[in-house]
Design an enzyme around this catalytic site. Structure first.
Site, PDB file in Angstrom:
ATOM      1  N   ASN A 257     -20.884 -34.587  -1.415  1.00  0.00           N
ATOM      2  CA  ASN A 257     -20.595 -35.638  -0.447  1.00  0.00           C
ATOM      3  C   ASN A 257     -19.349 -36.395  -0.902  1.00  0.00           C
ATOM      4  O   ASN A 257     -18.970 -36.344  -2.071  1.00  0.00           O
ATOM      5  CB  ASN A 257     -21.759 -36.628  -0.398  1.00  0.00           C
ATOM      6  CG  ASN A 257     -23.031 -35.999   0.123  1.00  0.00           C
ATOM      7  OD1 ASN A 257     -23.833 -35.464  -0.633  1.00  0.00           O
ATOM      8  ND2 ASN A 257     -23.217 -36.039   1.421  1.00  0.00           N
TER       9      ASN A 257
ATOM     10  N   HIS B 211     -21.638 -38.244   8.096  1.00  0.00           N
ATOM     11  CA  HIS B 211     -22.090 -37.687   6.814  1.00  0.00           C
ATOM     12  C   HIS B 211     -21.075 -36.607   6.438  1.00  0.00           C
ATOM     13  O   HIS B 211     -21.081 -35.513   6.990  1.00  0.00           O
ATOM     14  CB  HIS B 211     -23.499 -37.098   7.019  1.00  0.00           C
ATOM     15  CG  HIS B 211     -24.068 -36.447   5.803  1.00  0.00           C
ATOM     16  ND1 HIS B 211     -24.981 -37.072   4.980  1.00  0.00           N
ATOM     17  CD2 HIS B 211     -23.885 -35.210   5.279  1.00  0.00           C
ATOM     18  CE1 HIS B 211     -25.338 -36.253   4.003  1.00  0.00           C
ATOM     19  NE2 HIS B 211     -24.684 -35.116   4.151  1.00  0.00           N
TER      20      HIS B 211
ATOM     21  N   CYS C  13     -23.315 -27.610  -1.213  1.00  0.00           N
ATOM     22  CA  CYS C  13     -23.654 -27.000   0.061  1.00  0.00           C
ATOM     23  C   CYS C  13     -24.238 -25.645  -0.279  1.00  0.00           C
ATOM     24  O   CYS C  13     -23.595 -24.841  -0.952  1.00  0.00           O
ATOM     25  CB  CYS C  13     -22.414 -26.849   0.931  1.00  0.00           C
ATOM     26  SG  CYS C  13     -22.774 -25.994   2.464  1.00  0.00           S
TER      27      CYS C  13
ATOM     28  N   HIS D  77     -18.833 -34.165   3.781  1.00  0.00           N
ATOM     29  CA  HIS D  77     -18.733 -33.487   2.482  1.00  0.00           C
ATOM     30  C   HIS D  77     -17.256 -33.235   2.186  1.00  0.00           C
ATOM     31  O   HIS D  77     -16.451 -33.044   3.096  1.00  0.00           O
ATOM     32  CB  HIS D  77     -19.508 -32.167   2.506  1.00  0.00           C
ATOM     33  CG  HIS D  77     -20.980 -32.346   2.332  1.00  0.00           C
ATOM     34  ND1 HIS D  77     -21.661 -31.960   1.205  1.00  0.00           N
ATOM     35  CD2 HIS D  77     -21.906 -32.908   3.142  1.00  0.00           C
ATOM     36  CE1 HIS D  77     -22.944 -32.257   1.321  1.00  0.00           C
ATOM     37  NE2 HIS D  77     -23.138 -32.833   2.490  1.00  0.00           N
TER      38      HIS D  77
ATOM     39  N   ARG E 282     -30.894 -38.106  -2.799  1.00  0.00           N
ATOM     40  CA  ARG E 282     -31.493 -37.017  -2.020  1.00  0.00           C
ATOM     41  C   ARG E 282     -30.506 -35.850  -1.917  1.00  0.00           C
ATOM     42  O   ARG E 282     -30.683 -34.809  -2.529  1.00  0.00           O
ATOM     43  CB  ARG E 282     -31.909 -37.538  -0.625  1.00  0.00           C
ATOM     44  CG  ARG E 282     -32.894 -36.638   0.106  1.00  0.00           C
ATOM     45  CD  ARG E 282     -32.268 -35.409   0.751  1.00  0.00           C
ATOM     46  NE  ARG E 282     -31.182 -35.738   1.665  1.00  0.00           N
ATOM     47  CZ  ARG E 282     -30.363 -34.826   2.203  1.00  0.00           C
ATOM     48  NH1 ARG E 282     -30.530 -33.553   1.933  1.00  0.00           N
ATOM     49  NH2 ARG E 282     -29.375 -35.201   2.988  1.00  0.00           N
ATOM     50  N   ASP E 283     -29.428 -36.031  -1.183  1.00  0.00           N
ATOM     51  CA  ASP E 283     -28.487 -34.928  -0.951  1.00  0.00           C
ATOM     52  C   ASP E 283     -27.880 -34.445  -2.262  1.00  0.00           C
ATOM     53  O   ASP E 283     -27.620 -33.254  -2.439  1.00  0.00           O
ATOM     54  CB  ASP E 283     -27.381 -35.395   0.015  1.00  0.00           C
ATOM     55  CG  ASP E 283     -26.802 -34.245   0.833  1.00  0.00           C
ATOM     56  OD1 ASP E 283     -27.268 -33.104   0.670  1.00  0.00           O
ATOM     57  OD2 ASP E 283     -25.882 -34.491   1.633  1.00  0.00           O
TER      58      ASP E 283
HETATM   59 ZN    ZN Z   1     -25.100 -33.355   3.108  1.00  0.00          ZN
END
Ligand code: ZN
Length: 304
Positions: free
Chosen positions: A250, A208, A241, A210, A16-17
């Site tokens: 991430n 979470h 981002c 990064h 997803r991310d």
């Molecule tokens: Zn993220």
């Protein structure tokens, strides 16, 4: 010596991310193949997609199909990100049991991202938590840019603490603090994590992180010392981002798992298999991923 936890749960968010920031359309077949490889590698919880409008995130347009095609494996948790009530309804129809909700905590970010004030987002999220509970879904509540938006630490800690308190009282499955912009440092991690832990009781806390400024694993270590045992990671360090050009993604699943295992913290993850999956997606995207280990590890190397 610091006392570290015996075991840590890594939640894979690459599908997803990671995938959502890639311009090249990733075929559903390949998404399912990568998710399957991650399960084989021992990832216990995978955020597989997000139910957002395909106009905004075309890469996630196949959310329903991805969900339909996931292998049914005992003990594996599949979750999906949802950002509004429509997305939540779609997730419910698709049979999603774990939904990850996420709101902006910075006014500018909130306006840019969802065209709402933070208070409007909070009200909507409360509505979504009630809806999720009503239909037997487990909602994780996430807060974005907890460690800074325009500059490190510019997000009010009191606001984060109040939000965490409010949603843990609603009985969410977990609370997630996101360093969306990669602005946290180890000291800030410990201060903010401890302040949130003090008000959320037994509700699990997830970080979470990064790796935008290269502090990802240092922040993991600081969080371990503070007692955090759940982290979001992505294979190969996929992700980006949208607010910071060239920002890395991430923290990488295989790099994080490797550091943990070397320090005696169990993850249950086969690092070489994650590295292999990272190389597979790297070959498809035809670009280097920011993670470190996947490029170093030969296939099925006995590495921990
Ligand atoms: Zn993220």
């Amino acid at each position: 010596m610091a006392i570290l936890p015996d075991r840590v749960l890594l939640c894979e968010v690459g599908p997803r991310d990671g995938f959502q920031f890639e311009a090249k359309p990733i075929p559903t077949d390949l998404k399912v193949e990568i998710i399957t490889a991650l399960i084989e590698a021992g990832l216990p919880r995978i955020q597989v997609t997000s139910f957002v409008h395909p106009k905004w995130v075309p890469q996630m347009a196949d959310a329903e199909e991805v969900f339909r095609r996931l292998p049914a494996v005992d003990g594996i948790i599949y979750s999906a990100l949802v950002l509004n009530t429509r997305g939540l309804e779609r997730a419910l129809e698709a049979g999603v049991r774990y939904v990850d909700l996420s709101i902006a905590t910075n006014e500018q970010h909130s306006r840019d991202n969802v065209n709402m004030t933070v208070d409007e987002s909070i009200a909507q999220a409360e509505e979504m938590v009630r809806f999720a509970h009503q239909y037997g879904m487990q909602p994780q509540m996430g807060f974005q840019t907890v460690f800074g938006y325009a500059s490190p630490g510019d997000t009010s800690l009191q606001q984060i603490v109040d939000l965490a308190h409010r949603f843990s009282d609603m009985g969410v499955e977990s609370i997630s603090l996101a360093d969306s912009t990669g602005m946290a440092n180890p000291v800030m991690i410990q201060e903010r994590v401890q302040a949130v832990q003090a008000v959320i009781g037994d509700t699990p806390l997830v970080l979470h992180l990064h790796d935008t400024r290269g502090l990802g694993l240092a922040n993991v270590y600081a969080a371990l010392e503070a007692g955090v045992t759940r982290f979001d990671t992505s294979l190969g360090g996929l992700g980006g981002c949208p607010f910071i050009p060239g920002a890395t993604g991430n923290i990488a699943t295989e790099d994080t798992a490797s550091m943990l295992e070397q320090m005696g913290v169990e993850t249950g993850i086969d690092i070489a298999l994650v590295a292999e999956a990272a190389r597979r997606i790297e070959a498809f995207l035809e670009k280097r991923l920011p993670g470190k280990l996947h490029g170093l590890l030969p296939k099925s190397a006995p590495i921990t």
